[in-house]
Write a protein that holds these residues in place. Structure first.
Motif, PDB file in Angstrom:
ATOM      1  N   GLN A  60       0.821  -1.199   0.000  1.00  0.00           N
ATOM      2  CA  GLN A  60       0.000   0.000   0.000  1.00  0.00           C
ATOM      3  C   GLN A  60       0.863   1.262   0.000  1.00  0.00           C
ATOM      4  N   ALA A  61       2.002   1.211   0.669  1.00  0.00           N
ATOM      5  CA  ALA A  61       2.888   2.381   0.725  1.00  0.00           C
ATOM      6  C   ALA A  61       3.406   2.734  -0.670  1.00  0.00           C
ATOM      7  N   TRP A  62       3.819   1.715  -1.428  1.00  0.00           N
ATOM      8  CA  TRP A  62       4.318   1.982  -2.779  1.00  0.00           C
ATOM      9  C   TRP A  62       3.177   2.326  -3.747  1.00  0.00           C
ATOM     10  N   ARG A  63       2.017   1.738  -3.525  1.00  0.00           N
ATOM     11  CA  ARG A  63       0.863   2.083  -4.385  1.00  0.00           C
ATOM     12  C   ARG A  63       0.484   3.552  -4.205  1.00  0.00           C
ATOM     13  N   ASN A  64       0.604   4.043  -2.974  1.00  0.00           N
ATOM     14  CA  ASN A  64       0.234   5.439  -2.709  1.00  0.00           C
ATOM     15  C   ASN A  64       1.147   6.437  -3.406  1.00  0.00           C
ATOM     16  N   VAL A  65       2.378   6.041  -3.696  1.00  0.00           N
ATOM     17  CA  VAL A  65       3.323   6.984  -4.326  1.00  0.00           C
ATOM     18  C   VAL A  65       3.614   6.617  -5.782  1.00  0.00           C
ATOM     19  N   SER A  66       2.844   5.700  -6.354  1.00  0.00           N
ATOM     20  CA  SER A  66       3.126   5.215  -7.704  1.00  0.00           C
ATOM     21  C   SER A  66       2.871   6.266  -8.786  1.00  0.00           C
ATOM     22  N   ILE A  67       2.064   7.298  -8.468  1.00  0.00           N
ATOM     23  CA  ILE A  67       1.773   8.361  -9.433  1.00  0.00           C
ATOM     24  C   ILE A  67       2.550   9.605  -9.039  1.00  0.00           C
ATOM     25  N   PRO A  68       3.408  10.142  -9.916  1.00  0.00           N
ATOM     26  CA  PRO A  68       4.182  11.344  -9.573  1.00  0.00           C
ATOM     27  C   PRO A  68       3.294  12.579  -9.491  1.00  0.00           C
ATOM     28  N   TRP A  69       3.788  13.573  -8.793  1.00  0.00           N
ATOM     29  CA  TRP A  69       3.094  14.853  -8.680  1.00  0.00           C
ATOM     30  C   TRP A  69       3.808  15.882  -9.542  1.00  0.00           C
ATOM     31  N   GLU A  70       3.036  16.846 -10.064  1.00  0.00           N
ATOM     32  CA  GLU A  70       3.603  17.890 -10.910  1.00  0.00           C
ATOM     33  C   GLU A  70       2.859  19.193 -10.678  1.00  0.00           C
ATOM     34  N   MET A  71       3.489  20.292 -11.021  1.00  0.00           N
ATOM     35  CA  MET A  71       2.877  21.615 -10.862  1.00  0.00           C
ATOM     36  C   MET A  71       2.014  21.947 -12.072  1.00  0.00           C
ATOM     37  N   LYS A  72       0.791  22.384 -11.822  1.00  0.00           N
ATOM     38  CA  LYS A  72      -0.096  22.828 -12.891  1.00  0.00           C
ATOM     39  C   LYS A  72      -0.804  24.090 -12.434  1.00  0.00           C
ATOM     40  N   SER A  93       9.304  -3.005  -3.333  1.00  0.00           N
ATOM     41  CA  SER A  93       8.248  -3.473  -2.441  1.00  0.00           C
ATOM     42  C   SER A  93       8.549  -4.877  -1.933  1.00  0.00           C
ATOM     43  N   ALA A  94       9.073  -5.740  -2.845  1.00  0.00           N
ATOM     44  CA  ALA A  94       9.381  -7.119  -2.469  1.00  0.00           C
ATOM     45  C   ALA A  94      10.523  -7.167  -1.456  1.00  0.00           C
ATOM     46  N   LYS A  95      11.429  -6.202  -1.510  1.00  0.00           N
ATOM     47  CA  LYS A  95      12.559  -6.166  -0.584  1.00  0.00           C
ATOM     48  C   LYS A  95      12.189  -5.523   0.754  1.00  0.00           C
ATOM     49  N   GLY A  96      10.950  -4.994   0.847  1.00  0.00           N
ATOM     50  CA  GLY A  96      10.519  -4.386   2.089  1.00  0.00           C
ATOM     51  C   GLY A  96      11.021  -2.971   2.286  1.00  0.00           C
ATOM     52  N   LEU A  97      11.565  -2.376   1.243  1.00  0.00           N
ATOM     53  CA  LEU A  97      12.021  -0.994   1.335  1.00  0.00           C
ATOM     54  C   LEU A  97      10.833  -0.044   1.327  1.00  0.00           C
ATOM     55  N   LEU A  98      10.961   1.088   1.986  1.00  0.00           N
ATOM     56  CA  LEU A  98       9.870   2.052   2.090  1.00  0.00           C
ATOM     57  C   LEU A  98      10.177   3.306   1.278  1.00  0.00           C
ATOM     58  N   PRO A  99       9.181   3.872   0.595  1.00  0.00           N
ATOM     59  CA  PRO A  99       9.390   5.096  -0.181  1.00  0.00           C
ATOM     60  C   PRO A  99       9.646   6.281   0.734  1.00  0.00           C
ATOM     61  N   GLY A 100      10.594   7.129   0.364  1.00  0.00           N
ATOM     62  CA  GLY A 100      10.898   8.304   1.151  1.00  0.00           C
ATOM     63  C   GLY A 100      11.855   8.036   2.282  1.00  0.00           C
ATOM     64  N   LYS A 101      11.836   6.830   2.820  1.00  0.00           N
ATOM     65  CA  LYS A 101      12.724   6.471   3.933  1.00  0.00           C
ATOM     66  C   LYS A 101      13.963   5.730   3.421  1.00  0.00           C
ATOM     67  N   ASP A 102      13.704   4.679   2.651  1.00  0.00           N
ATOM     68  CA  ASP A 102      14.807   3.884   2.118  1.00  0.00           C
ATOM     69  C   ASP A 102      15.138   4.231   0.663  1.00  0.00           C
ATOM     70  N   VAL A 103      14.138   4.794  -0.054  1.00  0.00           N
ATOM     71  CA  VAL A 103      14.317   5.073  -1.492  1.00  0.00           C
ATOM     72  C   VAL A 103      13.803   6.477  -1.797  1.00  0.00           C
ATOM     73  N   ASN A 104      14.573   7.237  -2.565  1.00  0.00           N
ATOM     74  CA  ASN A 104      14.129   8.543  -3.063  1.00  0.00           C
ATOM     75  C   ASN A 104      13.249   8.312  -4.295  1.00  0.00           C
ATOM     76  N   VAL A 105      11.941   8.454  -4.116  1.00  0.00           N
ATOM     77  CA  VAL A 105      10.987   8.113  -5.174  1.00  0.00           C
ATOM     78  C   VAL A 105      11.224   8.937  -6.440  1.00  0.00           C
ATOM     79  N   SER A 106      11.598  10.197  -6.291  1.00  0.00           N
ATOM     80  CA  SER A 106      11.751  11.080  -7.451  1.00  0.00           C
ATOM     81  C   SER A 106      12.855  10.623  -8.400  1.00  0.00           C
ATOM     82  N   GLU A 107      13.718   9.735  -7.957  1.00  0.00           N
ATOM     83  CA  GLU A 107      14.803   9.252  -8.809  1.00  0.00           C
ATOM     84  C   GLU A 107      14.411   8.008  -9.609  1.00  0.00           C
TER      85      GLU A 107
END
Length: 558
Positions: A60-72, A93-107
């Motif tokens: 669920q954590a990765w699903r919540n951040v799967s869509i990027p945000w942009e300025m409009k 997700s399979a490795k149990g890493l968390l977005p923002g904590k273990d991985v920089n999602v924007s990269e």
């Protein structure tokens, strides 16, 4: 020479016969208001973003951040056409890493919406956009759908006059009603966007042909004063009634197929009109069918409880009347002389820009902030006072100043939209309504002004060229609206600029109010600022005064 109005004057102006014809033909125009703007809701674009399928095995954590945000427009929104690469997200997700904590999602690498889209159903259960995914790389199909409808209107306006001249006003009226209604019903069962678009093109052809046939039929059957009201407030206001009913239908019916069917059904109620509305007596006379024309007039006299004369139309006048209907000039006469050429060029620009402004503002309603159904209703309702004000201006104010003032009002207000903060939604809606008011009033007056500018021998062709230019403007207008998806204010800046510039250029036109209508090309008034003068022969110039009730020609948008 046969004078039809004088020959039928014994009927009176507003008897039961005229009232029935007036209201029945006006009512037949209401569906034009439905179909002319229905694409706003049929092809509405709900909020959407890339679909993330359940099979992607994301937490669920990765699903919540799967869509990027942009300025409009200064606001953070979810991307509509991209998502983070699901294969990469699944590994993290399979490795149990968390977005923002273990991985920089924007990269993380981005990818297209490979599995389709998720659409919000807050406003619409379904539209043709959600059904056939007309978004992102396919978003060009949206404005093309609308343009194809108006391209059908353009082609229909070419053939409608010829059809009614050849086969009769009544037959063409009901045949085109059948085309509009029948193909709209078939459209409900469209299985692809291509099928829907082709059928929409045919519906556009039927719609304008239906309107033109009704307009001509009413103008020829009714007497002078009834004809004036029918050609102005009658057709325009009944079109606006249909336009106002559109958002009401759309508010209660949020599925596009059901909505289209509901908008089509009222056309079936026009079938009984076949036994109420007669053929045009002037057309019958022009075809040599004098007895049929007399029978219609005698039935009208009976309904109005008046006694007709023993002989209504004198057969000796028939040939002269038929000869008077024949064209003696060609479209080349619109460009042969410098004066008429410049009037024609300015007329083309006038109609083109007004049409872009009118349809652009109308079709851009979904890009306004606030409730789209309420906004559409308000923009439709503002047309009623606009028509009334246009009528009063034409009766009391110089033509150039009437046209210029309404165009400048609409253009300047639309330009000022860029200064309105995004959070002032009510002010934005009010300003768009004022802009629509000005453009609609100018559109209503364009028929009258154009008809008075051209001499009698080429008047119909001059009005026809202007009307054709407006069809081209309606075809182009969806692409002005298309720009609103990228910048909410850009369509208003473009439409406002063009409308305001035209408001200044229209002052170059000669004044026609209270002036004698030109009969020949030599009598055409000069454009303001040109160094040459028209050569008018006093022996041939026929002076005509404007009817005290005002001009005869006005028309609605479609």
């Amino acid at each position: 020479m046969l004078d039809y109005d004088q020959a039928t004057s014994f009927l009176g102006e507003w008897g039961p016969f005229q009232l029935i014809i007036f209201f029945m033909l006006s009512a037949s125009i209401i569906p034009n208001g439905f179909n002319g703007m229905s694409v706003m809701f049929l092809a509405a674009i709900p909020e959407h973003h890339c679909l993330v399928p359940e099979s992607s095995n994301l937490s669920q954590a990765w699903r919540n951040v799967s869509i990027p945000w942009e300025m409009k427009e200064g606001v953070q929104v979810q991307s509509q056409c991209q998502r983070y690469r699901l294969e990469t997200l699944s590994k993290y997700s399979a490795k149990g890493l968390l977005p923002g904590k273990d991985v920089n999602v924007s990269e993380i690498e981005l990818e297209k919406c490979l599995d389709g889209w998720t659409y919000s159903q807050e406003l619409y259960i379904s539209t043709i956009v959600t059904e056939w995914d007309i978004v992102c790389e396919n978003d060009w199909k949206g404005p093309l759908t609308t343009s194809l409808f108006f391209a059908g209107v353009l082609i229909g306006s070419f053939i409608s006059g010829q059809l009614s001249d050849s086969f009769g006003r009544k037959k063409v009226l009901f045949a085109t009603m059948a085309v509009q209604t029948g193909f709209s019903i078939v459209q409900v069962f469209s299985t692809s966007w291509e099928m829907f678009a082709i059928l929409f093109f045919i519906v556009g052809m039927g719609q304008i042909s239906n309107y033109v046939a009704a307009f001509i039929l009413g103008s020829e059957i009714l007497g002078k004063s009834a004809r004036i009201i029918f050609s102005t407030l009658g057709t325009c206001i009944f079109f606006a009634i249909g336009y106002m009913l559109l958002p009401l239908f759309s508010y209660f019916i949020r599925d596009w197929r059901t909505l289209l069917l509901a908008l089509t059904v009222p056309g079936l109620f026009c079938i009984p009109l076949w036994w109420i509305i007669p053929e045009s007596p002037p057309w019958l006379i022009s075809q040599g069918r004098l007895e049929e024309a007399e029978e219609i007039i005698r039935q009208a006299a009976k309904r109005n409880s008046v006694s007709p004369p023993a002989v209504i139309f004198k057969t000796g006048e028939l040939e002269d009347y038929k000869n008077s209907q024949r064209k003696r000039h060609s479209f080349l006469d619109l460009v042969k002389t410098q004066n008429v050429l410049i009037i024609t060029l300015l007329t083309i620009c006038l109609w083109l820009i007004i049409s872009i402004g009118y349809f652009g503002v109308s079709l851009n309603t979904p890009n306004l902030h606030g409730d789209p159904f309420l906004n559409c209703f308000l923009l439709a309702a503002i047309e009623v006072p606009s028509y009334i004000i246009a009528w009063l201006l034409l009766k009391n104010v110089a033509r150039r100043y009437s046209m210029s003032s309404t165009l400048l009002l609409g253009g300047i207000v639309l330009l000022l939209m860029q200064l309105v903060p995004q959070d002032l939604q009510i002010l934005s809606t009010v300003m768009v309504m004022i802009g629509k008011f000005g453009v609609t009033a100018a559109f209503s007056m364009a028929y009258v002004y154009t008809a008075e500018l051209y001499p009698t021998v080429i008047r119909n062709m001059g009005v026809g060229v202007g009307s054709m230019s407006s069809r081209v403007g309606s075809v182009v207008s969806p692409y002005f609206v298309y720009l609103g998806a990228y910048n909410r204010i850009l369509p208003y800046i473009l439409m406002g600029s063009l409308t305001a510039i035209m408001g200044i250029l229209v002052l170059l036109f000669p004044e026609t109010r209270g002036q004698p209508l030109p009969e020949t090309i030599d009598q055409t008034q000069s454009i303001k600022g040109l160094c040459f003068k028209r050569n008018v022969s006093p022996k041939t110039h026929v002076h005509k005064k404007e009817n005290k009730n005002g001009p005869v020609l006005m028309s609605s948008r479609l």
